[in-house]
Design a protein around this motif. Structure first.
Motif, PDB file in Angstrom:
ATOM      1  N   ILE C 107       0.836  -1.200   0.000  1.00 51.90           N
ATOM      2  CA  ILE C 107       0.000   0.000   0.000  1.00 51.90           C
ATOM      3  C   ILE C 107       0.867   1.244   0.000  1.00 51.90           C
ATOM      4  O   ILE C 107       0.725   2.136  -0.836  1.00 51.90           O
ATOM      5  CB  ILE C 107      -0.931   0.018   1.236  1.00 51.90           C
ATOM      6  CG1 ILE C 107      -1.935  -1.117   1.159  1.00 51.90           C
ATOM      7  CG2 ILE C 107      -1.640   1.353   1.347  1.00 51.90           C
ATOM      8  CD1 ILE C 107      -2.854  -1.181   2.353  1.00 51.90           C
ATOM      9  N   VAL C 108       1.784   1.287   0.958  1.00 51.12           N
ATOM     10  CA  VAL C 108       2.614   2.484   1.081  1.00 51.12           C
ATOM     11  C   VAL C 108       3.434   2.709  -0.185  1.00 51.12           C
ATOM     12  O   VAL C 108       3.483   3.812  -0.724  1.00 51.12           O
ATOM     13  CB  VAL C 108       3.550   2.358   2.301  1.00 51.12           C
ATOM     14  CG1 VAL C 108       4.545   3.482   2.311  1.00 51.12           C
ATOM     15  CG2 VAL C 108       2.757   2.339   3.584  1.00 51.12           C
ATOM     16  N   THR C 109       4.046   1.639  -0.680  1.00 47.70           N
ATOM     17  CA  THR C 109       4.921   1.794  -1.843  1.00 47.70           C
ATOM     18  C   THR C 109       4.153   2.263  -3.070  1.00 47.70           C
ATOM     19  O   THR C 109       4.623   3.143  -3.799  1.00 47.70           O
ATOM     20  CB  THR C 109       5.623   0.471  -2.150  1.00 47.70           C
ATOM     21  OG1 THR C 109       6.345   0.062  -0.995  1.00 47.70           O
ATOM     22  CG2 THR C 109       6.566   0.612  -3.308  1.00 47.70           C
ATOM     23  N   LEU C 110       2.967   1.707  -3.288  1.00 43.47           N
ATOM     24  CA  LEU C 110       2.209   2.115  -4.468  1.00 43.47           C
ATOM     25  C   LEU C 110       1.875   3.599  -4.411  1.00 43.47           C
ATOM     26  O   LEU C 110       2.090   4.343  -5.380  1.00 43.47           O
ATOM     27  CB  LEU C 110       0.922   1.291  -4.579  1.00 43.47           C
ATOM     28  CG  LEU C 110       1.134  -0.129  -5.095  1.00 43.47           C
ATOM     29  CD1 LEU C 110      -0.189  -0.858  -5.189  1.00 43.47           C
ATOM     30  CD2 LEU C 110       1.797  -0.095  -6.463  1.00 43.47           C
ATOM     31  N   ALA C 171      -1.732   7.761   6.598  1.00 47.51           N
ATOM     32  CA  ALA C 171      -1.385   9.114   6.140  1.00 47.51           C
ATOM     33  C   ALA C 171       0.004   9.484   6.630  1.00 47.51           C
ATOM     34  O   ALA C 171       0.827   9.996   5.890  1.00 47.51           O
ATOM     35  CB  ALA C 171      -2.425  10.115   6.643  1.00 47.51           C
ATOM     36  N   GLY C 172       0.276   9.185   7.895  1.00 43.81           N
ATOM     37  CA  GLY C 172       1.568   9.522   8.452  1.00 43.81           C
ATOM     38  C   GLY C 172       2.701   8.766   7.789  1.00 43.81           C
ATOM     39  O   GLY C 172       3.826   9.236   7.708  1.00 43.81           O
ATOM     40  N   MET C 173       2.396   7.573   7.291  1.00 49.09           N
ATOM     41  CA  MET C 173       3.441   6.788   6.647  1.00 49.09           C
ATOM     42  C   MET C 173       3.689   7.268   5.228  1.00 49.09           C
ATOM     43  O   MET C 173       4.805   7.245   4.737  1.00 49.09           O
ATOM     44  CB  MET C 173       3.030   5.314   6.595  1.00 49.09           C
ATOM     45  CG  MET C 173       3.035   4.647   7.957  1.00 49.09           C
ATOM     46  SD  MET C 173       2.083   3.143   7.964  1.00 49.09           S
ATOM     47  CE  MET C 173       3.174   2.030   7.132  1.00 49.09           C
ATOM     48  N   PHE C 233      10.087   3.073  -5.835  1.00 50.50           N
ATOM     49  CA  PHE C 233       9.678   1.763  -5.347  1.00 50.50           C
ATOM     50  C   PHE C 233      10.719   1.218  -4.381  1.00 50.50           C
ATOM     51  O   PHE C 233      10.418   0.820  -3.259  1.00 50.50           O
ATOM     52  CB  PHE C 233       9.511   0.808  -6.535  1.00 50.50           C
ATOM     53  CG  PHE C 233       8.809  -0.456  -6.164  1.00 50.50           C
ATOM     54  CD1 PHE C 233       9.509  -1.533  -5.634  1.00 50.50           C
ATOM     55  CD2 PHE C 233       7.439  -0.577  -6.339  1.00 50.50           C
ATOM     56  CE1 PHE C 233       8.849  -2.703  -5.282  1.00 50.50           C
ATOM     57  CE2 PHE C 233       6.778  -1.752  -6.000  1.00 50.50           C
ATOM     58  CZ  PHE C 233       7.487  -2.809  -5.467  1.00 50.50           C
ATOM     59  N   GLN C 234      11.962   1.241  -4.850  1.00 53.07           N
ATOM     60  CA  GLN C 234      13.058   0.748  -4.030  1.00 53.07           C
ATOM     61  C   GLN C 234      13.146   1.511  -2.719  1.00 53.07           C
ATOM     62  O   GLN C 234      13.257   0.941  -1.650  1.00 53.07           O
ATOM     63  CB  GLN C 234      14.359   0.957  -4.805  1.00 53.07           C
ATOM     64  CG  GLN C 234      15.328  -0.171  -4.730  1.00 53.07           C
ATOM     65  CD  GLN C 234      16.474   0.091  -5.653  1.00 53.07           C
ATOM     66  OE1 GLN C 234      16.306   0.054  -6.866  1.00 53.07           O
ATOM     67  NE2 GLN C 234      17.628   0.390  -5.106  1.00 53.07           N
ATOM     68  N   GLY C 235      13.112   2.845  -2.831  1.00 51.01           N
ATOM     69  CA  GLY C 235      13.276   3.675  -1.650  1.00 51.01           C
ATOM     70  C   GLY C 235      12.194   3.434  -0.617  1.00 51.01           C
ATOM     71  O   GLY C 235      12.471   3.264   0.567  1.00 51.01           O
ATOM     72  N   SER C 236      10.934   3.413  -1.033  1.00 49.71           N
ATOM     73  CA  SER C 236       9.873   3.263  -0.041  1.00 49.71           C
ATOM     74  C   SER C 236       9.747   1.821   0.421  1.00 49.71           C
ATOM     75  O   SER C 236       9.405   1.571   1.579  1.00 49.71           O
ATOM     76  CB  SER C 236       8.540   3.765  -0.603  1.00 49.71           C
ATOM     77  OG  SER C 236       8.300   3.185  -1.857  1.00 49.71           O
ATOM     78  N   THR C 254       5.276  -2.479   8.543  1.00 47.16           N
ATOM     79  CA  THR C 254       5.651  -2.837   7.182  1.00 47.16           C
ATOM     80  C   THR C 254       6.675  -3.966   7.232  1.00 47.16           C
ATOM     81  O   THR C 254       7.143  -4.344   8.294  1.00 47.16           O
ATOM     82  CB  THR C 254       6.286  -1.656   6.458  1.00 47.16           C
ATOM     83  OG1 THR C 254       7.380  -1.202   7.255  1.00 47.16           O
ATOM     84  CG2 THR C 254       5.292  -0.549   6.260  1.00 47.16           C
ATOM     85  N   LEU C 255       7.038  -4.444   6.040  1.00 45.42           N
ATOM     86  CA  LEU C 255       7.983  -5.546   5.974  1.00 45.42           C
ATOM     87  C   LEU C 255       9.305  -5.210   6.655  1.00 45.42           C
ATOM     88  O   LEU C 255       9.845  -6.017   7.409  1.00 45.42           O
ATOM     89  CB  LEU C 255       8.260  -5.918   4.515  1.00 45.42           C
ATOM     90  CG  LEU C 255       7.256  -6.878   3.900  1.00 45.42           C
ATOM     91  CD1 LEU C 255       7.578  -7.092   2.439  1.00 45.42           C
ATOM     92  CD2 LEU C 255       7.292  -8.208   4.620  1.00 45.42           C
ATOM     93  N   THR C 256       9.833  -4.010   6.385  1.00 42.18           N
ATOM     94  CA  THR C 256      11.133  -3.677   6.962  1.00 42.18           C
ATOM     95  C   THR C 256      11.065  -3.707   8.478  1.00 42.18           C
ATOM     96  O   THR C 256      11.882  -4.320   9.146  1.00 42.18           O
ATOM     97  CB  THR C 256      11.602  -2.280   6.520  1.00 42.18           C
ATOM     98  OG1 THR C 256      10.484  -1.411   6.485  1.00 42.18           O
ATOM     99  CG2 THR C 256      12.250  -2.339   5.165  1.00 42.18           C
TER     100      THR C 256
END
Lengths: 376, 418, 308
Positions: C107-110, C171-173, C233-236, C254-256
């Protein structure tokens, strides 16, 4: 800068351009302003205040304390100063090792890959760049496994008869270990008795710990690929004529590399070193995921210390102060590196070597000019 | 670059200042020193409670969730449990945002920090079961004269013995060491091929047990005085150093394990010094290891060991402190504590549960016997950092000088008390 | 990335962009003498050894994720598990919040990628083509912003996000990541390299500024946009510090953040390598796929002209 466009921008087809210009850049300005500029200013205030971590830092209960936080870190004599000194030492060694090694490795890889025939080149380039694509968290997890006491790296080392160290659990400095091979166990008292920032000079010169060295290897592994791409692009942009001329003149491969190719790569080298420096001073992700400062605080870095002081120890003022001191350190190093690598004129000694040929060329020119003049 | 006119620089500065002012006057900045339940009055509302825990595994999370939902059903207030991935950091952020969890695990390390910046509610004196808690535990959670939070459980360190290796070395029950000299002899006998006699985590949280046996500790009982470089402590470290140099005691890291329990479970050490939590770890990761729990030997000053405890903290900014207090009272009641103990190991913090626990866990009685003489870890603000520093020095204890190490620690601790 | 998000972004930016614009190498004419053949064989040999060193860790990672815990500790180097088991993956997908982490990262990356493509190209176009007073100042401040180290922002960004009331929410992310200075830089440089004639033509025909940007210039910017997509994409996807400070709710992990928590052993006791490596492996797949798919398109543009 941009190509010149017609100057008639306030009328005709350029009408409304100013408004569009501001409108287009507005989102970026707002976002970066709110989430970059304001936080920096806020952090600056927190570093000069005694905010304790509850509620807003701008509320009435928070006082201005001048340089207290900074002096606690830089000269307080207590654990805060020691920890900061330790983190600086760890990170400094990290930078000193990672930046030259990753630059050299990247350059080496670029030169090698550039020479390979077309079919293999893409594969090798991908292989070397792939680690850079992965997230630092994923790589750290992998590294913790590979470098564990009974892990892959030690297994491979044992094939060569070397007893691998306890990598991530070994806090001894590698310089100390090296000196220990020659029987030097304790430093001279001049070094052990005097200290800077709470860390004795003997410890400052002790090199990164074995644990930190594992992180150094990881850094080289993950970033050499990126810089390799930069060097490849730069190498491909070099014309072949100068190299051919040098070959004609009898220069061998090594001389060609040092005297011709490398100086031409100066701008790229510069970029790589700058980015390397800036990045290496901010090591945080891998420490947070991996060792969190252990063993023995030898993988503590200023960035992680800043986080820990604030979020875990509730010393928000100190945490912010550490971050700004780090900012200054980065700027200083970047400027220093700029100065070291600046364009300098050819040294006088070299000039004398070339003097005969220059004189000969001059004479030839003046002869020609004379003869031309005589013709008139 | 086009000439940036002064007008534009000024404009930029105004913009930044406006942004700052806007955020300053924005919603969240009403930070006027809000009253934090002063004079014993608890806040009350019908807001749901959040309980944040730092779980040791699935068993603990499940046990807490079940206890909380039972209370929720009977009391009628909604409550949810969050297992934090980084408890300290999430607590900090909650406090800074003024939206903390209502009830949360609080360690002795973290108490001073949060108590001093006003994030905690000091509700200890309002507990209905206050007199039932062990006095030493109450002391661990008293800061600045106020009893802040209810101890939720505790663990002590004792000697864990691998019974197979024990009998293989020709030892019997009568050989269980009662003095330091006996311990030294026993570890020598137990060190053999592929395993060392005693394998422990090389940190104060284990080595400190020897300090207490010599009659010392890093600080006094209520953490108001630093006693790190006392002769007793030096004696204790000298003793550990001897064992290290004899090769009969090794740190878990040097054995390739993450902690003493792992070294023990993997058969790298015949004995270890660990707390109640080792029972759960051994059951899940190393179920085939047969072990016995024995009291640690007496040192020059008699019996001694360390105890570790956490409490249920209640946030000063919680909108529903009254309900939180009721929840905590239930969670520290005899039945709940015995259920927790069964699920993931630690001992109940109340005296009334002692007998029931002893009969349910006959082989773990030594852990509870220590309640009489166990000492807590320092709780002064910033002492956790000093302990971390001490731990890093202890890693090279085998070649270091105990007096120097402890002098440095003393200096650091005294700096905290200024 | 160990060299920090901003610096590594910039590095990747320049690297990928430079590759797209590089001239094909001009190899001096060589006679195929034995000396040269030996030299290139040596080069090849060295490259192969190095490539093995670079790829081996990932092969080991994959292999270990299919081993049992005991096998992983006992045989760390072997690439074939003694017993193939998917226990790690089962535990990951069924007994942990891994699917939630994956969903959140996606979600965040898109959103961030879409946002960056849009906002960066808008701003880049404005800085390259549109003349407005203060353009220089905006550009200069962009450069200044790029040099601020990330660590300074860690604490105060949390405070700002909190004050704005978007703490602990999507939103904050997402919002703070919606644009980055390096991306604006790339787009600006790219737009400057396009001849202005087509735009001029459209202007003369009466199109408004946004129309010109959207329908004419943007389609011409494919290579640069692809670069932005890859980097965003990579960065987020790989971002960690920002998610640490902007959320605490486990359902927003998130995954990280999740894998970082795994690494410190929250999910289970002891060193459970297969599950940790499996998590790290799955985390790497989307970025790797994107990289492989797009890199061919970028690398192609520079290889097409080489004659061998």
């Amino acid at each position: 800068m941009s190509k010149t466009t017609s100057r008639s921008r306030r009328s005709g087809i350029r009408r409304g351009e100013a408004a569009s210009g501001w409108l287009f850049t507005a989102p970026v300005i707002i976002l970066l302003g709110v989430f970059l500029v304001v936080p920096v200013l806020m952090a600056l205030w927190v570093s000069f205040s005694d905010w304790g971590g509850r509620g807003s830092p701008f509320s009435s209960g928070v006082n201005f304390v001048g340089f207290d936080n900074y002096s606690a870190i830089l000269s307080g004599g207590g654990l805060a100063e020691q920890d900061f000194g330790m983190s600086l030492k760890n990170n400094a060694w990290y930078v000193v090792l990672v930046v030259p090694i990753q630059t050299a490795v990247a350059l080496g890889l670029a030169v090698l890959v550039n020479r390979a025939i077309l079919r293999g080149r893409g594969f090798f380039r991908t292989a070397f760049y792939f680690p850079s694509v992965t997230s630092s968290v994923a790589i750290t997890v992998l590294w913790l496994f590979l470098f564990s006491t009974s892990g892959a790296v030690n297994k491979v080392l044992s094939w060569f008869g070397i007893n691998g160290p306890n990598w991530f659990n070994d806090p001894s400095g590698i310089v100390h270990n090296f000196l220990g091979l020659f029987g030097v166990k304790n430093g001279p008292s001049a070094l052990t008795q005097n200290s800077l920032l709470g860390v004795s000079w003997w410890d400052w010169l002790g090199g990164p710990s074995v644990a930190m060295s594992a992180f150094v290897i990881m850094a080289v592994f993950t970033t050499s690929g990126t810089f390799m791409l930069l060097f490849i692009a730069a190498l491909q942009n070099l014309g072949g004529d100068i190299t051919e001329a040098a070959m004609m003149d009898g220069a061998n491969g090594w001389q060609r590399f040092w005297r011709i190719t490398l100086p031409q790569l100066r701008p790229t080298l510069f970029t790589v070193l700058t980015l390397g420096l800036i990045g290496c001073w901010q090591v945080f992700d891998v420490i947070y995921t991996g060792t969190k400062g252990a063993p023995g605080k030898t993988t503590l870095t200023p960035a992680y210390l800043s986080y820990k002081s604030s979020f875990i120890d509730q010393d928000w003022g100190q945490g912010a102060a550490i971050a700004f001191i780090l900012f200054v350190v980065i700027v200083v190093f970047t400027i220093f590196q700029r100065w070291v690598l600046r364009e300098r004129g050819v040294s006088k000694r070299r000039m004398r070597l070339y003097q005969p040929s220059i004189t000969a060329a001059d004479e030839a020119r003046t002869d020609n000019a004379d003869s031309k003049g005589a013709l008139r | 670059m086009q000439r940036p006119t002064h007008r534009w620089l000024a404009g930029g500065a105004v913009a930044v200042a406006t942004a700052l002012a806007l955020t300053a006057c924005g919603s969240g900045f009403s930070g006027s020193g809000s009253s934090d339940g002063a004079s014993g009055k608890l806040t009350s509302s019908d807001k749901a409670l959040t309980v944040m825990i730092g779980s040791s595994g699935d068993a603990e999370t499940a046990a807490v969730k079940s206890a909380v939902s039972d209370w929720s059903k009977s009391d009628g207030t909604k409550a949810s449990v969050i297992a934090a991935s980084d408890l300290n950091q999430q607590l900090s952020q909650g406090f800074a945002a003024k939206k903390p969890a209502d009830v949360f695990y609080l360690s002795t390390d973290a108490l001073a920090g949060y108590a001093s910046n006003g994030s905690l509610l000091a509700y200890g004196d309002q507990l209905s079961n206050k007199s039932d808690f062990y006095p030493s535990l109450v002391k661990s959670f008293t800061y600045d004269g106020k009893f802040y939070c209810a101890p939720k459980d505790f663990s002590t360190l004792q000697l864990i013995i691998n019974t197979d290796m024990w009998s293989a070395a020709g030892l019997t029950d009568s050989d269980i060491p009662k003095t330091w000299d006996q311990l030294q002899a026993v570890v020598k006998k137990l060190t053999g091929a592929g395993h060392v006699g005693l394998g422990i985590s090389g940190e104060y949280a284990r080595i400190g047990s020897f300090m207490t046996q010599a009659g010392g500790n890093l600080m006094n009982e209520d953490s108001t005085k630093a006693t790190a470089n006392s002769d007793a402590n030096v004696k204790a470290l000298d003793y550990v150093k001897t064992l290290l140099n004899d090769g009969d005691l090794k740190y878990a890291k040097d054995l390739g394990a993450g902690w003493g329990g792992e070294a023990f479970g993997k058969g790298l050490a015949a004995m270890t010094i660990e707390g109640n939590w080792i029972t759960g770890a051994l059951k899940s990761d190393f179920p085939n290891v047969k072990y016995k729990v024995a009291e640690l030997p007496e040192g020059p000053a008699g019996k001694g060991t360390l105890q570790f405890t956490n409490c249920w903290g209640i946030a000063a900014d919680s909108p529903n402190q009254a309900a939180a207090l009721k929840l905590v009272e239930k969670l520290t009641s005899k039945d709940d504590q015995l259920a927790f103990s069964k699920a993931f190991g630690p001992m109940p913090s109340i005296k009334s549960a002692a007998d029931a626990w002893k009969s349910a866990n006959p082989e773990l009685v030594p852990f509870l016997s220590a309640a009489d003489y166990a000492k807590g870890v320092p709780t002064a603000k910033g002492s956790a950092d000093v302990v971390t520093d001490l731990n890093s020095k202890l890693e090279s204890l085998a070649t270091g000088d105990p007096k120097t190490i402890l002098d440095a620690t003393q200096k650091n601790l005294e700096a905290l008390l200024k | 990335m160990t060299i920090g998000p901003t610096a590594s972004q910039t590095a990747n930016t320049i690297a990928v962009g430079a590759l797209a614009n590089a001239q094909p190498p001009v190899s001096p004419r060589r006679q195929r003498s034995t000396g040269v053949v030996v030299a290139s064989s040596i080069t090849y040999a060295i490259l192969v050894v190095l490539a093995i060193i670079y790829i081996a860790p990932f092969l080991i990672q994959l292999a270990t994720s299919f081993k049992t815990d005991a096998d992983a500790t006992a045989n760390p180097v072997s690439l074939i598990p003694e017993t193939w088991t998917t226990a790690a993956y089962t535990k990951l997908f069924i007994n942990s919040d891994f699917p939630t982490w994956f969903k959140n990262s996606i979600i965040v990356t898109l959103f961030v990628t879409a946002g960056r493509v849009f906002f960066n190209s808008l701003a880049g176009y404005a800085l390259a083509r549109l003349h407005f007073r203060g353009r220089g100042v905006v550009f200069a401040s962009l450069v200044a912003v790029m040099s601020v180290p990330v660590v300074v922002l860690l604490i105060p960004k949390f405070l700002v996000i909190n004050q704005l009331g978007i703490y602990d929410s999507y939103a904050g992310m997402i919002i703070p990541l919606l644009t980055d200075a390096a991306g604006v830089f790339i787009m600006k440089n790219f737009f400057e390299s396009i001849p202005a004639s087509v735009e001029e033509q459209a202007r003369i025909d009466g199109a408004g500024t946004f129309r010109v940007f959207w329908s004419i210039v943007l389609p011409m910017a494919r290579p640069a946009l692809i670069t932005i997509i890859i980097l965003s994409f990579q960065g987020s996807w790989n971002e960690l510090a920002h998610f640490i400070v902007s959320t605490q709710d486990p359902s927003l992990t998130t995954l990280t953040k999740g894998v970082a928590g795994l690494a410190s052993g929250q999910l289970s006791q002891g060193s459970q390598y297969p599950i940790k490596l499996a998590a790290a492996a799955i985390m790497t797949i989307p970025v790797a796929v994107l990289f492989f798919v797009f890199q061919r398109r970028i690398m192609n543009s520079s290889e097409g002209a080489v004659k061998e």
